[in-house]
Design an enzyme around this catalytic site. Structure first.
Site, PDB file in Angstrom:
ATOM      1  N   ALA A 439       0.584  -0.935  -0.070  1.00  0.00           N
ATOM      2  CA  ALA A 439      -0.030   0.000  -0.109  1.00  0.00           C
ATOM      3  C   ALA A 439       0.785   1.389  -0.074  1.00  0.00           C
ATOM      4  O   ALA A 439       2.073   0.943   0.111  1.00  0.00           O
ATOM      5  CB  ALA A 439      -1.082   0.216   1.094  1.00  0.00           C
ATOM      6  N   GLU A 474      -1.086   2.480   7.196  1.00  0.00           N
ATOM      7  CA  GLU A 474      -1.345   3.720   6.003  1.00  0.00           C
ATOM      8  C   GLU A 474      -1.787   4.715   6.747  1.00  0.00           C
ATOM      9  O   GLU A 474      -1.795   5.839   6.414  1.00  0.00           O
ATOM     10  CB  GLU A 474      -2.156   3.051   4.850  1.00  0.00           C
ATOM     11  CG  GLU A 474      -1.401   1.943   4.022  1.00  0.00           C
ATOM     12  CD  GLU A 474       0.174   2.125   4.075  1.00  0.00           C
ATOM     13  OE1 GLU A 474       0.530   3.501   3.624  1.00  0.00           O
ATOM     14  OE2 GLU A 474       0.812   1.095   3.798  1.00  0.00           O
ATOM     15  N   HIS A 477       0.260   6.908   9.064  1.00  0.00           N
ATOM     16  CA  HIS A 477       1.051   7.830   8.016  1.00  0.00           C
ATOM     17  C   HIS A 477       0.384   9.120   7.875  1.00  0.00           C
ATOM     18  O   HIS A 477       1.202   9.848   7.544  1.00  0.00           O
ATOM     19  CB  HIS A 477       1.445   7.192   6.507  1.00  0.00           C
ATOM     20  CG  HIS A 477       2.639   6.144   6.809  1.00  0.00           C
ATOM     21  ND1 HIS A 477       3.917   6.536   7.222  1.00  0.00           N
ATOM     22  CD2 HIS A 477       2.635   4.750   6.042  1.00  0.00           C
ATOM     23  CE1 HIS A 477       4.639   5.657   6.885  1.00  0.00           C
ATOM     24  NE2 HIS A 477       4.070   4.494   6.303  1.00  0.00           N
TER      25      HIS A 477
END
Length: 1035
Positions: A439, A474, A477
């Protein structure tokens, strides 16, 4: 970015993925001052950027003689060069003005005539000097750089201050990193992709601020045909400018006759065209086959780390943050997505529509920009005021529900945990049919492999664990990496280590039934495997080439980074100092770029009631040096002696054995060993320290629940005490501590600190083990040894190892059911046991697997195989000629991605040489099997006896094609190198591997993964030679 894109078993074997195209250094033209000096252009005064970034090897000798220490050869050569310089000056003295300091002055008339002896000496000196000058002047191939005249180097000329650009003009920059005289403020991108011809055109408008006066602007562009460039200063008129290009560093530049002054603002406008990339980076094309058998095409982006420059000219480094306004022109049959919500769609011709997106309300790095053109459908929900959507191709819309629910929960959790609201209006998660990475965290538009985002209603808890982990990574992030970004790739761990830590921590909070604790424990073990090699690197390490940037995406940046954060959090007082510190870090540096020290300072400054710890002092030893410590425990009465040294599987003269770590030791003993309250702490700062325990204590277990990143050797007495305690009551330690002991003793055996017989004694003491983490770790270690023996063709010893595994775990294997199992921990245990039994051809296991596959086939695939058993069943089926063909048909037809990938692994596990050759070729060609799966195919093929030499030959023959598809140093290449070499253990194979990679030169010979491969083979060879006799004596 999430590197891991596989199921749980693959994650246990570690890392994740990677993209980006390779960049190969061309040899720049060399400026030789020995040639006619009139041909050498005059250089302008250096601006501050050149002083800051210019390396030793790239300056001319005449710009700074004697600034650095030199060895004898360098000093001699430089002295000669000085003489030569003086010779040049003297020969041209007639042309100098009288004020020149080099004009010889007439001696005073009052001087006396020198003696004859003095005259002779002077003549001799002049003759010697003249001889040296002539030798140096006539010496061929000597380019005068700041380092002097080098020894002969036929592989590459030294690089001058400025290389030549493509048009022959000197390019005004000579560093990998850009000058910091210009700061981009905003980009306006207009892109027109042509998916019929796989090309695109673009216009990029960059508004900039001048930070330091300069006569040039240097930025990045790669594989772009720039057709027009214009420049505007302030409110002036735009005018055409010439763009210089230096392809080896993917840089372009514009030079100006007059300085741009500090504080001025200016604009660059570029018109350009390019091909859509056929690899997995930049603005690349992808395709899939729909339910009606029609080929569908799309275009997507993958810019991390160095590929935004392949889609638009830009300052493509993390510290050059700016805002972005994006417009995409597309055919009416397509839709588009980007980081921000779409604001309007305007017809611009009969067959083109323009989609315009909001200008980003945050400054972001270029690697986080994203846009997609294709046909997708979505499901959406509102989470804390943010519109969350999951996109997929239409055929897979029903597989998006779990991802949507999980992403919504995680977004709300992170908003609360970080005490900073997600800053964008929307959050899209998109499943791309052909995507190399697991990803990518693009701000507001996260892209995924289909296998890491989509699940059907029958998916197992293990499959949900994988998808939830990647989503959690993700989303973390969006704060760690997007909101606060590392300044340069040397501190990548600030992004990836934090995101990895948060993925496990967050899921333990919001989805505890997914039991991510065991998964985190396993990946910490695998990170230590890599970091125990001398070829490893510090968490924060120097990065000077594109290949080194690629290589930072590994288990050290991800898992070791996460592990040291876990260790830090576990060692701090229970006043939420860790949480408060990272909130302070995010608030202080929101929208900015940071270095490792900034994080430690934020954690240190948090107010706590207990004495404040200097986090920087404690943690710098863990980020600035590679490897980890081996802690040795010895005891005499009530005194325990702890000593530390580097855990070095391979030692050499360059390794500093005096390295020390600041180690937060945790320990429990026989009086209290299970609950957190039992844990005691001690900080080991020096080589050797002592602590006291009651003499009544029978044993100590260090590293409670393996939250520390170190290995412990208890000595013979200490190990015997632990083994005896476990023999009496296996539950005297937590499952994590039992798994930790297993990992430790195998590591010490590999190091040569304990005999393999001691390993077996520990395993025998755990014969009643039923918890997944110790069982899976033991099976992984034993299977690894079995495969080495098998590949070495030590058939008798391999049979002994197989018998040991079956004797030790056989009853547990036979107790496993083959029906649906709801408990995730039981699924983990069953998956590991059944897979091992079937791989070892245990008859009852293979019979059950064949039976289950037959029922699956006969029911027209309506009777489902439990998700945790699918891999074992498909692997057994693939050993049959007919069932292999059936499995291939299923693979091409199924739309369930997690199941599809297990089918592919089954197909690649065949022992039929013809089919091995076919599947390797199919993965490389990318027609029937997508090329993104090639690293997985190679890894699976290498696990079998029939395939590992096939795979080794395959990568040698096809190396150039491999590095066309996957960049040199990328995670895909790292995986391929490791898979094909890690099971070699003979001198012959070591010589082969060394010879092949040495022959590659700039095409991969310098990769860290190559050094790891060679070191691993040597270690395998050493272990085998040390333990073959011991294994042969088993009863």
């Amino acid at each position: 970015m999430d590197l891991f894109d596989s199921n749980t078993a693959e994650r246990t074997n570690l890392p994740r993925n990677m993209i980006e195209n390779s960049m190969f250094e061309e040899e720049p033209d060399v400026v030789d001052l020995a040639k006619d000096s009139n041909t050498f252009p005059a250089f302008s005064t250096l601006d501050p950027d050149e002083v800051a970034y210019e390396p030793r090897s790239s300056r001319l000798l005449v710009r700074g003689l004697g600034e650095n220490d030199m060895d004898d050869d360098e000093e001699d050569c430089e002295s000669s060069a000085r003489l030569l310089g003086m010779s040049f000056m003297n020969r041209s003295s007639a042309h100098r003005s009288n004020s020149s300091p080099y004009i010889r002055q007439s001696p005073p008339r009052t001087c006396s005539r020198p003696s004859a002896c003095t005259m002779v000496v002077c003549v001799l000196v002049l003759v010697i000097v003249a001889s040296l000058v002539m030798v140096m002047y006539l010496l061929p191939g000597c380019t005068f750089t700041r380092a002097g005249c080098p020894k002969s180097n036929k592989t590459a000329p030294l690089e001058p201050v400025y290389p030549n650009s493509t048009n022959g003009e000197l390019f005004p920059w000579a560093e990998l990193r850009l000058p910091h005289s210009i700061q981009p403020l905003s980009y306006e991108l207009t892109l027109t992709p042509d998916l019929d011809n796989m090309t695109f055109t673009g216009r990029t408008v960059i508004k900039m601020s001048v930070l330091h006066s300069t006569k040039r602007i240097v930025l990045h562009a790669a594989n772009l045909n720039i057709t027009k460039a214009m420049f505007k200063l302030g409110d002036g008129q735009a005018h055409d400018v010439t763009v210089l290009e230096y392809k080896p560093r993917q840089q372009i530049a514009v030079k100006f006759p007059e300085e741009l002054k500090t504080g001025q603002q200016c604009v660059l406008i570029f018109d350009y065209s390019a091909n859509l990339s056929h690899t997995y980076d930049g603005f690349y094309n992808s395709s899939y086959t729909d339910k009606d058998g029609n080929k569908r095409v799309l275009a997507a982006t993958q810019f991390e780390p160095l590929s935004a420059r392949k889609a638009f000219p830009c300052f493509d480094e993390p510290s050059f943050k700016a805002t972005f306004l994006i417009r995409i022109n597309r055919k009416p049959s397509y839709m588009t997505l980007s980081n921000m919500p779409q604001t309007k769609t305007t017809p611009i011709s009969n067959d083109l529509m323009q989609d315009e997106f909001e200008k980003t309300n945050v400054n972001m790095s270029t690697y986080l920009v994203a846009f997609i053109v294709g046909n997708f459908t979505s499901v959406s929900s509102n989470a804390a005021g943010t519109n969350v959507s999951v996109y997929s191709i239409p055929e897979k819309k029903e597989q998006t529900g779990f991802a949507l629910a999980t992403a919504s929960k995680l977004l709300q959790f992170y908003n609360g945990f970080f005490e900073i609201e997600y800053p964008l209006k929307k959050l899209d998660l998109v499943a791309i049919p052909d995507f190399l990475a697991g990803a990518m965290e693009n701000w507001g538009l996260i892209t995924f492999r289909e296998t890491t985002l989509l699940l059907d209603s029958n998916s197992s808890h293990l499959e949900k664990q994988v998808v939830a982990s990647v989503i959690a990574h993700e989303l973390a992030h969006q704060w760690f990496g997007n909101l606060v970004t590392m300044s340069w790739w040397n501190d990548l761990w600030l992004n990836e280590g934090f995101a990895t830590y948060m993925e496990y921590m967050s899921l333990q909070e919001i989805l505890p039934n997914l039991d991510t604790g065991n998964l985190f424990l396993s990946v910490r073990f695998r990170a230590m495997d890599k970091d125990a090699l001398n070829s490893s690197h510090p968490v924060s390490t120097e990065v000077n080439t594109p290949e080194q940037v690629e290589e930072m995406f590994d288990s050290v940046s991800y898992e070791k980074g996460a592990s040291i954060l876990l260790m830090l959090n576990a060692s701090l007082p229970k006043e939420q100092q860790f949480k408060k510190g990272i909130i302070q870090y995010l608030n202080t540096y929101s929208g900015l770029n940071t270095q490792t020290e900034d994080l430690w300072n934020s954690l240190t400054q948090v107010e706590v009631s207990t004495p404040r710890q200097n986090i920087s002092e404690m943690m710098s030893s863990w980020t600035s040096q590679k490897g980890f410590p081996l802690v040795t425990v010895s005891r005499k009465g009530d005194q325990v002696t702890l000593s530390q040294e580097p855990f070095l599987l391979t030692s050499d003269n360059t390794t500093q054995k005096s390295r020390l770590w600041n180690i937060p030791i945790t320990y429990v003993n026989d009086s209290c060993s299970l609950a957190l309250q039992c844990r005691q702490m001690y900080t080991l700062k020096y080589k050797t320290e002592n602590l006291k325990v009651p003499e009544s204590v029978k044993w100590l277990k260090l590293n409670y629940k393996n939250t520390g990143f170190y290995v412990v050797d208890y000595g013979n007495d200490g190990w015997n005490a632990l083994i005896e305690a476990l023999s009496k009551n296996i539950s005297v330690l937590t499952p994590e501590d039992r798994a930790s002991l297993i990992y430790n003793i195998f590591a010490l055996s590999r190091l040569g600190r304990v005999p393999f017989q001691q390993v077996l004694h520990l395993l025998n003491s755990m014969s009643g083990e039923t918890e997944p983490s110790p069982v899976t770790e033991a099976l992984l270690q034993l299977n690894s040894i079995y495969r080495l023996l098998d590949k070495r063709q030590e058939s008798g010893l391999a049979a002994r190892m197989k018998a040991y595994i079956m004797n030790h775990f056989g009853s547990l294997m036979k107790n496993q059911s083959w029906g649906e199992e709801q408990s995730l921990s039981k699924q983990e245990l069953r998956s590991a046991l059944v897979s091992t039994a079937c791989i070892l051809n245990e008859e009852s296991c293979t019979d059950q697997a064949k039976s289950l596959f037959k029922k699956y086939h006969d029911s027209n695939f309506t009777i489902k195989i439990p998700g945790d058993l699918q891999q074992a069943v498909f692997t057994v089926a693939a050993q049959s000629e007919d069932d292999w063909e059936t499995l291939l048909e299923l693979y091409t037809a199924t739309t369930h991605d997690a199941e599809k990938r297990k089918m592919l692994k089954g197909l690649a596990s065949t022992q039929d040489p013809r089919r091995i050759a076919w599947i390797l070729k199919a993965g490389l060609n990318g027609d029937i099997i997508q090329t993104q799966e090639l690293p997985l195919i190679i890894n699976t093929v290498c696990n079998g006896f029939a395939g590992y030499l096939f795979a080794w030959d395959f990568i040698q023959v096809n190396w150039d094609r491999l590095i066309e598809k996957f960049p040199v140093g990328s995670f895909a290449i790292q995986t391929i190198v490791k898979s094909t070499t890690s099971q070699f253990s003979t001198q012959a194979h070591l010589d082969q591997v060394q010879a092949f990679f040495s022959s590659l030169k700039q095409r991969g010979s310098q990769m860290r993964s190559v050094q790891e491969a060679l070191e691993t083979i040597r270690l395998n060879k050493r272990w085998m030679e040390s333990n073959l006799k011991a294994i042969g004596k088993w009863h």
